[in-house]
Design an enzyme around this catalytic site. Sequence first.
Site, mmCIF file in Angstrom:
data_model
loop_
_atom_site.group_PDB
_atom_site.id
_atom_site.type_symbol
_atom_site.label_atom_id
_atom_site.label_comp_id
_atom_site.label_asym_id
_atom_site.label_seq_id
_atom_site.Cartn_x
_atom_site.Cartn_y
_atom_site.Cartn_z
ATOM 1 N N ARG A 40 -14.685 75.904 27.236
ATOM 2 C CA ARG A 40 -14.864 74.446 27.685
ATOM 3 C C ARG A 40 -16.252 73.913 28.415
ATOM 4 N NH1 ARG A 40 -10.126 71.464 30.796
ATOM 5 N NH2 ARG A 40 -8.884 72.587 29.378
ATOM 6 N N HIS A 86 -10.920 69.659 17.746
ATOM 7 C CA HIS A 86 -10.934 69.467 19.146
ATOM 8 C C HIS A 86 -9.817 68.777 19.825
ATOM 9 C CE1 HIS A 86 -13.366 70.195 22.849
ATOM 10 N NE2 HIS A 86 -13.082 68.811 23.174
ATOM 11 N N TYR A 130 -17.826 50.339 17.413
ATOM 12 C CA TYR A 130 -19.022 49.419 16.806
ATOM 13 C C TYR A 130 -20.282 50.172 16.599
ATOM 14 C CZ TYR A 130 -16.205 45.608 19.194
ATOM 15 O OH TYR A 130 -15.378 44.965 19.667
#
Length: 867
Positions: A40, A86, A130
Amino acid sequence: MEEQFKPEETNDQNRIIPVNIEEQMKTAYIDYSMSVIVGRALPDVRDGLKPVHRRILFAMNELGINSNKPYKKSARIVGEVLGKYHPHGDGAVYDSMVRMAQEWSMRYTLVDGQGNYGSQDGDGPAAMRYTEARLQKFAESMLMDIDKETVDFQLNFDDSLEEPTVLPTRIPQLLVNGSSGIAVGMATNILPHNLTEVIDGCVAFIDNREITIEELMQHVKAPDFPTGGIIFGMEGVKAAAHFGRGRVVLRGKLTVDTKSSGREQVIITEVPYQVNRDNLCDRIGQLVNDKIIEGIAHVNNESNKKEGTRIVLDLKRDAIANVIINQLYKHTELQTSYGINNVAIVKGRPRTLNLKDMISEFVEFRHEVVVKRTKYELREAEKRAHILKGYLIALDHLDEVIAMIRASANPEAAKDNLINAGWGLDEIQAKAILELRLQRLTGMERDKIKEEFDELMKLIAHLNELLSNEGMRYDVIKGELLEVKDKFGDVRKTEITYLDNEVRIKDLIKEEDVVITISHLGYIKRTPASEYRQQRRGGRGAIGGKTREEDFIEHLFVASTHHTMMFFTEKGRCYWLNVYEIPEGDKTSKGRAIQNIIQLPPDDKVRAILDVKDLKDEEFVKTHNIVLCTKKGIIKKTALEEFSRPRQTGVNAITIVEGDELLEAKLTDGTSEVMMAVKSGRAIRFNEEKVRATGRGAIGVAGIEVDDENDEVVGMVCVNESEKASHTILVVSEKGYGKRTQIDEYRVTNRGGKGVKTISVTDKTGSLVGILEVNEKEDLMITCRSGVTIRMPVIGISEQGRATQGVKLIRLDDEDEIAAITKMEEFQDPAQETAKVEGVPEEPTADASEDNATNPDPSPSDESNPS
């Protein structure tokens, strides 16, 4: 803690295993921490990526969102990453993708974002529904050859798909874009670098495996931040390069501008890495309100996407920009330090790496990729060559093959018949022949198959040679790296500033002669000497500096960029400045206020400047003196050694009595002769030995008698014994008249006398303004109060007696006067223009009789009756 867990008696007793809780906690925590460290928070040393970034790039590649394809919605990409590779929060994935698209966060962006991706002022990005994204070409170079079995794949979280354990990157991503992360018990902070420099370092390492870190730093000089800035000191950078841990101090970049009103502005054009511009403005405003920083009238963030960073600080009229800048560095994030901690995963374990380690690990990984890619390409080429060989056999026995296929009951039988026909075909070739289209049976197609087969055999030979020759493989790696450099390489954004105790900064500055000008109101600049073209005497001159109406250029002299300037003020203070630190400007620019460069009080003014080659040369310092003179005729000699330790606040050079001012300072070797001249046209000559050496705080002794209240000393020269034969004394009057006179025409006297006439002062000539010792290889530079500057060869100014008024050197406009004269080494420029003299006939350069002809009113010599 030592007691073991004792379960109650149940039917499931055999399924419960008693354990020591301390051991269980220790094991579980170590497993968790290793999961965070490896899976990680820390990047892999090979591709420089953490798992989340690697998965985003791989998922985008699998979706086919390449740089030449249309953008896809960010939500679509995030969903792909979450669903397949993930299993964490969508925010973590989207934030990581956004950062890879922000040009102020990444030195080289990996994602090409469309839409609102936030700003350097701390504005967040728009929601993922968006915005849109696709891969950058830069990232495609990291994914190249991933389909050629170059890297290992592993199963994803639910074992339904495979994902790469590392990307086969052609780019040294770990050094180029850096990485930061906090794991369990350790952290990493690797700063970004310049791609061109890093690739040069990799190539240097390939050429020489024994290369030292110092030699590598000739290529990979220092971190290079996406937001630019100035690295202030290299000690921490060197420590990080050698040991993997260090500290770098980064400053924002500023310029000082003067508005038309005369007030100055400090303009911040670059801020340090990861500094929020709005927060910086707020912090400056708070410091002004709290009166910690005084002198700032207004702060405005004028930054925009098109022009980049621009934060304007309007200063108050009496504020000193240099002081404000130092306060900003001290109290705000305009100066920020970053800890370097080069920790990355190497072969599954975290390790602290120096510069050479990071480069060598990348190069060795590229070698593995090239070997695996070559083996894959060899296998594929051999497979294809095997099939083509079968085609060629079938075409050689075409009629038999067709008959055999037609006679077969089914495809299986046809395949067996081809294998057993005795032509040496195997099952793969027989299958390929049966699938061959009829159009491939034409003569032209046969030639194409043969040509492809021959090309494949050459490729196979080349690939086999590549696998057997390590040197060739490293040449391939170098070639691919240089290709990346040509495609994506750019210049450094972050400047490097060395501290005085780290390196002789003069070694980094090009040595050249520059013209330094200081105006009457105290504006200073340096200009390359080549900008001043030479003219004949009597010319109109050229504009040498734009000034306000009430300003004019007062000091003009020439020095090397490697020298140190010593500034002496009218109140007797001495300040130091390296020539390269003087701001550069073109011939017509105004320059910077000298108070912003040296800590000069507002009521003091620079009067004299000395050019010293090296204050650290002990032998030179011990054998030289500084001779000072004042307007009232006082002279003083002090050992240069007393001025060899520069102080930022300056030192006292001479004690000035009320009503007097320091005028001139000269460097001598103890054997010089001193000449002082006064406004009324008199000059005195005496030996330097007549002035005993005193300390910096002394007043001095009488040098020349100044009787009249309106009279004053205008200049002083110091001539060595060795210079007497080749040097003459040049004097210039304020109306533009001048001449040269032999030194021996001035008799040697004691100091403190009246002296002898040096020029005939009339209404036509005006008062004496300057005296210089010159030789015929030098040029004279004259500056007028209007800003006009003219440069002429000294040899073109005739020699005359002491009592003459001289010849016209420069044609002045009405009300204009000469403000300053200086000399410089002559140089020839083939492109020089020669200005014709207006209304003054051209004379032969060294004919005194003709010069006198242009001087209609020469005064009689005063040899027999010295003043």
